[in-house]
Scaffold this motif. Structure first.
Motif, PDB file in Angstrom:
ATOM      1  N   UNK A 198       0.940  -1.151  -0.088  1.00 47.77           N
ATOM      2  CA  UNK A 198       0.004   0.028  -0.012  1.00 47.77           C
ATOM      3  C   UNK A 198       0.921   1.323  -0.067  1.00 47.77           C
ATOM      4  N   UNK A 199       1.910   1.206   0.965  1.00 50.22           N
ATOM      5  CA  UNK A 199       2.832   2.500   0.932  1.00 50.22           C
ATOM      6  C   UNK A 199       3.586   2.550  -0.555  1.00 50.22           C
ATOM      7  N   UNK A 200       4.095   1.672  -1.047  1.00 50.55           N
ATOM      8  CA  UNK A 200       4.491   1.640  -2.390  1.00 50.55           C
ATOM      9  C   UNK A 200       3.748   2.392  -3.400  1.00 50.55           C
ATOM     10  N   UNK A 201       2.510   1.695  -3.493  1.00 45.14           N
ATOM     11  CA  UNK A 201       1.499   2.425  -4.311  1.00 45.14           C
ATOM     12  C   UNK A 201       1.140   3.760  -4.152  1.00 45.14           C
ATOM     13  N   UNK A 202       0.893   4.315  -3.036  1.00 46.42           N
ATOM     14  CA  UNK A 202       0.706   5.622  -2.682  1.00 46.42           C
ATOM     15  C   UNK A 202       1.957   6.466  -3.060  1.00 46.42           C
ATOM     16  N   UNK A 203       3.160   5.906  -2.860  1.00 49.40           N
ATOM     17  CA  UNK A 203       4.385   6.675  -3.261  1.00 49.40           C
ATOM     18  C   UNK A 203       4.507   6.732  -4.749  1.00 49.40           C
ATOM     19  N   UNK A 204       4.040   5.574  -5.580  1.00 47.12           N
ATOM     20  CA  UNK A 204       4.205   5.648  -6.864  1.00 47.12           C
ATOM     21  C   UNK A 204       3.014   6.608  -7.537  1.00 47.12           C
ATOM     22  N   UNK A 205       1.977   6.766  -6.874  1.00 45.01           N
ATOM     23  CA  UNK A 205       1.072   7.881  -7.230  1.00 45.01           C
ATOM     24  C   UNK A 205       1.669   9.309  -7.382  1.00 45.01           C
ATOM     25  N   UNK A 206       2.262   9.560  -6.213  1.00 42.07           N
ATOM     26  CA  UNK A 206       3.173  10.983  -6.187  1.00 42.07           C
ATOM     27  C   UNK A 206       4.194  11.061  -7.192  1.00 42.07           C
ATOM     28  N   UNK A 207       4.782   9.790  -7.329  1.00 43.27           N
ATOM     29  CA  UNK A 207       6.041   9.893  -8.405  1.00 43.27           C
ATOM     30  C   UNK A 207       5.401  10.047  -9.793  1.00 43.27           C
ATOM     31  N   UNK A 208       4.254   9.600 -10.335  1.00 48.80           N
ATOM     32  CA  UNK A 208       3.730   9.695 -11.452  1.00 48.80           C
ATOM     33  C   UNK A 208       3.285  11.137 -11.587  1.00 48.80           C
ATOM     34  N   UNK A 209       2.760  11.946 -10.619  1.00 50.20           N
ATOM     35  CA  UNK A 209       2.318  13.244 -10.740  1.00 50.20           C
ATOM     36  C   UNK A 209       3.788  13.970 -11.048  1.00 50.20           C
ATOM     37  N   UNK A 210       4.704  13.897 -10.402  1.00 49.61           N
ATOM     38  CA  UNK A 210       6.120  14.421 -10.845  1.00 49.61           C
ATOM     39  C   UNK A 210       6.645  14.166 -11.936  1.00 49.61           C
ATOM     40  N   UNK A 211       6.210  12.851 -12.312  1.00 50.69           N
ATOM     41  CA  UNK A 211       6.787  12.347 -13.758  1.00 50.69           C
ATOM     42  C   UNK A 211       6.062  13.113 -14.876  1.00 50.69           C
ATOM     43  N   UNK A 212       4.685  13.332 -14.751  1.00 47.00           N
ATOM     44  CA  UNK A 212       4.021  14.291 -15.811  1.00 47.00           C
ATOM     45  C   UNK A 212       4.684  15.563 -16.006  1.00 47.00           C
ATOM     46  N   UNK A 213       5.256  16.247 -15.053  1.00 43.21           N
ATOM     47  CA  UNK A 213       5.808  17.637 -15.215  1.00 43.21           C
ATOM     48  C   UNK A 213       7.117  17.455 -15.580  1.00 43.21           C
ATOM     49  N   UNK A 214       7.761  16.332 -15.457  1.00 43.86           N
ATOM     50  CA  UNK A 214       9.060  15.986 -15.890  1.00 43.86           C
ATOM     51  C   UNK A 214       9.084  16.047 -17.275  1.00 43.86           C
ATOM     52  N   UNK A 215       8.091  15.229 -18.074  1.00 45.66           N
ATOM     53  CA  UNK A 215       8.110  14.969 -19.225  1.00 45.66           C
ATOM     54  C   UNK A 215       7.404  16.303 -20.063  1.00 45.66           C
ATOM     55  N   UNK A 216       6.782  17.201 -19.479  1.00 42.36           N
ATOM     56  CA  UNK A 216       6.418  18.289 -20.247  1.00 42.36           C
ATOM     57  C   UNK A 216       7.489  19.443 -20.272  1.00 42.36           C
ATOM     58  N   UNK A 217       8.407  19.230 -19.318  1.00 40.07           N
ATOM     59  CA  UNK A 217       9.357  20.455 -19.386  1.00 40.07           C
ATOM     60  C   UNK A 217      10.145  20.642 -20.458  1.00 40.07           C
ATOM     61  N   UNK A 218      10.908  19.406 -21.206  1.00 37.82           N
ATOM     62  CA  UNK A 218      11.547  19.381 -22.276  1.00 37.82           C
ATOM     63  C   UNK A 218      10.949  19.887 -23.344  1.00 37.82           C
TER      64      UNK A 218
END
Length: 247
Positions: A198-218
């Protein structure tokens, strides 16, 4: 002689300059096609011999082009260590290195022939604009890479903390968890490695949100840099036209 060659090699607005540019572009494209054909299995002996002979012809022409550009350059050292100078060198260097190494290492140098395609940037205005854009956003890209590396490390350490006990074979260490971090931050999500706690899945959710921003910056950096590069080209074109009119 040097001025005549410079006008042909560096100025593609003249008839001879256009012929020179188109010839080099044609040889680059054909040499890349020949490289692809070489990788085909069960090629006849005569075809391999023909491809090797053609490669030698291309290397001779590209070598002559490289030496001529050094000779006609106003600052030869500046050209040698410039982006185009390094690409021109990489296009021919593997061939000469392969003459002095054993056969097993030749295949490793062959792959560098694909970098010959970067020579096309010099002969295309749209592709050349990418070179200008890269110089404009060089510092921003370095900052982006550093920030992304930090996020990858944090994501690797975080998922290791949550998933190590549940999946010790997959998340056995922080370096092993880095693959999951890269795939998740880039929003690729291959599905070969994923959290089960459960902790890993919640952590993954926040990492995915950060990842969306990282992909759009370049994408934003490239778009703004290309628009600036287009403005720079327009100003340079106006200056060149004014100089031609004054002469």
């Amino acid at each position: 002689m040097r001025e005549k060659l410079r006008s042909i090699v560096e100025d593609n607005s003249t008839r001879k300059g256009k012929i020179f540019d188109f010839t080099i572009q044609f040889l680059i494209l054909i040499s890349l096609v020949a490289y692809c054909i070489e990788t085909l299995p069960n090629n006849p002996i005569w075809l391999n011999s023909l491809l090797k002979s053609f490669e030698v012809v291309c290397i001779v022409i590209f070598s002559m082009e490289y030496l001529i550009r050094i000779w006609v350059a106003k600052n030869p050292l500046r050209y040698i260590f410039s982006f185009y100078g390094i690409i021109d060198l990489i296009a021919i260097l593997p061939f000469y290195l392969s003459r002095f190494i054993d056969a097993r290492a030749v295949r490793a140098f062959r792959i560098f022939r694909v970098f010959r395609s970067l020579k096309l940037i010099r002969y295309n205005k749209a592709l050349r604009r990418f070179n200008i854009a890269a110089r404009l956003v060089k510092e921003e890209v370095i900052l982006f890479l550093i920030t992304t590396s930090i996020f990858i490390f944090l994501a690797s350490a975080g998922i290791y903390y949550f998933e190590n006990e549940a999946q010790p074979e997959v998340f056995s260490s922080v370096p092993h968890s880095a693959w999951w971090a890269v795939v998740t931050l880039t929003t690729v999500g291959y599905g070969d490695v994923y959290p089960v706690t459960a902790g890993g899945k919640i952590f993954t959710f926040f990492i995915l949100l950060i990842g969306v921003g990282i992909v759009t910056i370049p994408a934003g950096l490239v778009a703004s840099a290309l628009s600036k590069a287009r403005e720079i080209e327009k100003k340079e074109r106006e200056i060149n036209n004014q100089e031609k009119e004054s002469t």
